[in-house]
Design an enzyme around this catalytic site. Structure first.
Site, mmCIF file in Angstrom:
data_model
loop_
_atom_site.group_PDB
_atom_site.id
_atom_site.type_symbol
_atom_site.label_atom_id
_atom_site.label_comp_id
_atom_site.label_asym_id
_atom_site.label_seq_id
_atom_site.Cartn_x
_atom_site.Cartn_y
_atom_site.Cartn_z
ATOM 1 N N ARG A 36 26.756 57.902 83.228
ATOM 2 C CA ARG A 36 25.572 57.503 82.402
ATOM 3 C C ARG A 36 25.051 57.306 81.036
ATOM 4 O O ARG A 36 24.964 56.336 80.759
ATOM 5 C CB ARG A 36 24.024 58.105 83.054
ATOM 6 C CG ARG A 36 24.754 57.632 84.836
ATOM 7 C CD ARG A 36 22.450 58.427 85.167
ATOM 8 N NE ARG A 36 22.467 57.303 86.431
ATOM 9 C CZ ARG A 36 21.342 57.855 87.622
ATOM 10 N NH1 ARG A 36 20.885 59.467 87.344
ATOM 11 N NH2 ARG A 36 20.851 57.072 88.582
ATOM 12 N N LYS A 193 20.133 53.929 109.359
ATOM 13 C CA LYS A 193 18.713 54.093 109.804
ATOM 14 C C LYS A 193 17.728 52.498 109.326
ATOM 15 O O LYS A 193 18.013 52.550 108.760
ATOM 16 C CB LYS A 193 17.451 54.754 109.486
ATOM 17 C CG LYS A 193 18.398 56.397 110.624
ATOM 18 C CD LYS A 193 17.509 57.911 110.414
ATOM 19 C CE LYS A 193 17.339 58.639 111.157
ATOM 20 N NZ LYS A 193 16.011 59.836 110.847
ATOM 21 N N GLY A 373 17.501 53.218 94.019
ATOM 22 C CA GLY A 373 15.953 53.303 94.508
ATOM 23 C C GLY A 373 15.690 51.916 93.528
ATOM 24 O O GLY A 373 14.974 51.000 94.151
#
Ligand code: AMP
Length: 393
Positions: A36, A193, A373
């Site tokens: 990063r 899921k 995210g």
């Protein structure tokens, strides 16, 4: 695109607030992976080359609004200085006048923005304070752009703003994949899921031409069509939801591709004895752990005809061999098509990056997002506050 880049700004003699993501892993006070930090270097060097003075803003860990010694950005300083090849001035509590007196060519790193609760609350007082420290705001932290914080959103509204090089690269890649893609577009969505990817599936069926559903979540779709998936991972309570996604896809003209054959084992273990069977032939004590060769062959055919691929989530239990076969085969094929200039391929999400790396396919993909995210929220079609704020000014 609605946002500006460093090329659109006059940086000469200007103090440039740069929101970076240097939230790197640390063990015993030492940075263990500098990826990063390395990726912010082009932006910082560009600002210096254009005569600007970069003042880096970043969060580090989750200090919950108060100073925590182990989460001081001071820890990242040696790695940052090594990556830039120059010293960096660290400031705990920045003061506008001190920053003004620094010589040209300096780089400043400000202490963890999350050491005050005002950051995550997007408090206008903090945004105004940050804005008072600089002349221009540059956001290079796509991975933090899904959060409306003072250093990612509030301050962007108060200063002339632009995207840094990494943010620019990420936004351009994402636009090519879903904003303005060459068609046909294929999405591959896998993983454990359905419940964690409902918004994502709902958004994609309206946008892509083919949607491959793999991994554990495919079992929920099979079960929703009255197929007995035995002991497979399956969210039976989401059968109605799965059926409504299938109906929405049909209305939108999106082909849903579910496994045509499945690899079944009795235990979730590397090397477990396994069979390849039709989806409706899974034994009561069997567990579907991967898609079979017929499915892989059909995905290959769809990829061959595609111009754009967007991928999140593995097609099977890729961590344990041989249940990584479908993921590996599709990944390798996508990589080869991309290398041959026939496909734009964009992938993201933690497990996806690991799976593509394991397949040796990652280097040939057009773009691999490490944004977690923020990447998922973008795939869900949500507006990212940090990007929206850049588009204002
Ligand atoms: P996600 O974090 O939702 O992308 O899910 C990734 C995880 O799903 C990985 O750890 C895979 O091992 C797991 N997974 C994929 N396919 C299956 C499957 N058929 N049964 C159980 N777990 C699976």
């Amino acid at each position: 695109m609605a946002w500006k880049t460093l090329d659109d700004m006059d940086l000469n003699g200007k103090r440039v607030l740069v929101r970076v993501d240097i939230n790197v892993p640390v063990e015993n006070g030492v940075v263990t992976d500098t990826t990063r930090i390395d990726r912010t270097v082009p932006t910082i060097k560009d600002i210096l080359a254009k005569g600007g003075l970069p003042i880096l803003l970043a969060h580090f860990g989750r200090p919950k609004g108060k100073p925590v010694a182990e989460m001081s950005l001071r820890i990242t300083l040696p790695a940052l200085e090594a990556a830039l090849g120059q010293t960096v001035t660290f400031v705990e509590t920045p003061n506008g006048d001190d920053l003004k007196s620094l010589p040209a060519g300096s780089v400043v790193l400000v202490e963890n923005t999350r050491f005050t609760p005002m950051e995550e609350a997007n408090d206008p007082k903090m945004a105004a304070f940050l804005a008072s420290l600089g002349d221009i705001y540059c956001n290079d932290a796509f991975s933090a752009a899904h959060r409306a914080h003072a250093s990612t959103e509030g301050v962007a509204r108060l200063l002339p703003s632009c995207a840094g090089r990494l943010m620019q690269e990420e936004l351009e890649a994402l636009d090519k994949a879903l904003g303005n893609p060459a068609r046909p577009v294929v999405a591959v969505v896998g993983g454990a899921k359905v419940s964690t990817k409902l918004d994502l599936l709902g958004n994609l069926v309206g946008k892509v031409d083919h949607l491959v559903i793999g991994g554990g979540m495919a079992n929920t779709f099979l079960a929703a069509q009255e197929i007995d998936v035995g002991k497979s991972l399956c969210e039976h309570d989401l059968a109605d939801t799965a059926r409504s996604i299938l109906a929405k896809a049909k209305d939108a003209g999106c082909e849903i591709i579910l496994p045509r054959d499945v690899v079944v084992a009795k235990e979730f273990k590397a090397g477990a004895a396994n069979d390849t069977v039709a989806p409706d032939a899974v034994a009561a004590d069997g567990m579907i752990l991967d898609a079979g060769p017929q499915t892989v062959a059909y995905i290959a055919q769809v990829l061959d005809a595609a111009k754009t691929l967007i991928w999140n989530g593995p097609l099977g239990a890729f961590e344990i061999e041989p249940f990584d076969a479908a993921t590996n085969a599709a990944a390798k094929q996508a990589a080869a098509l991309t290398k041959a200039g026939k496909l734009v391929s964009v992938a993201g999400g933690g497990d996806t990056v690991a799976a593509l790396n394991k397949a040796g396919a990652a280097p040939d993909f057009t773009y691999i997002s490490t944004a977690g995210g923020a990447f998922l929220e973008w795939m869900e079609g949500k507006e990212l506050p940090g990007v929206a704020a850049l588009s204002q000014g």
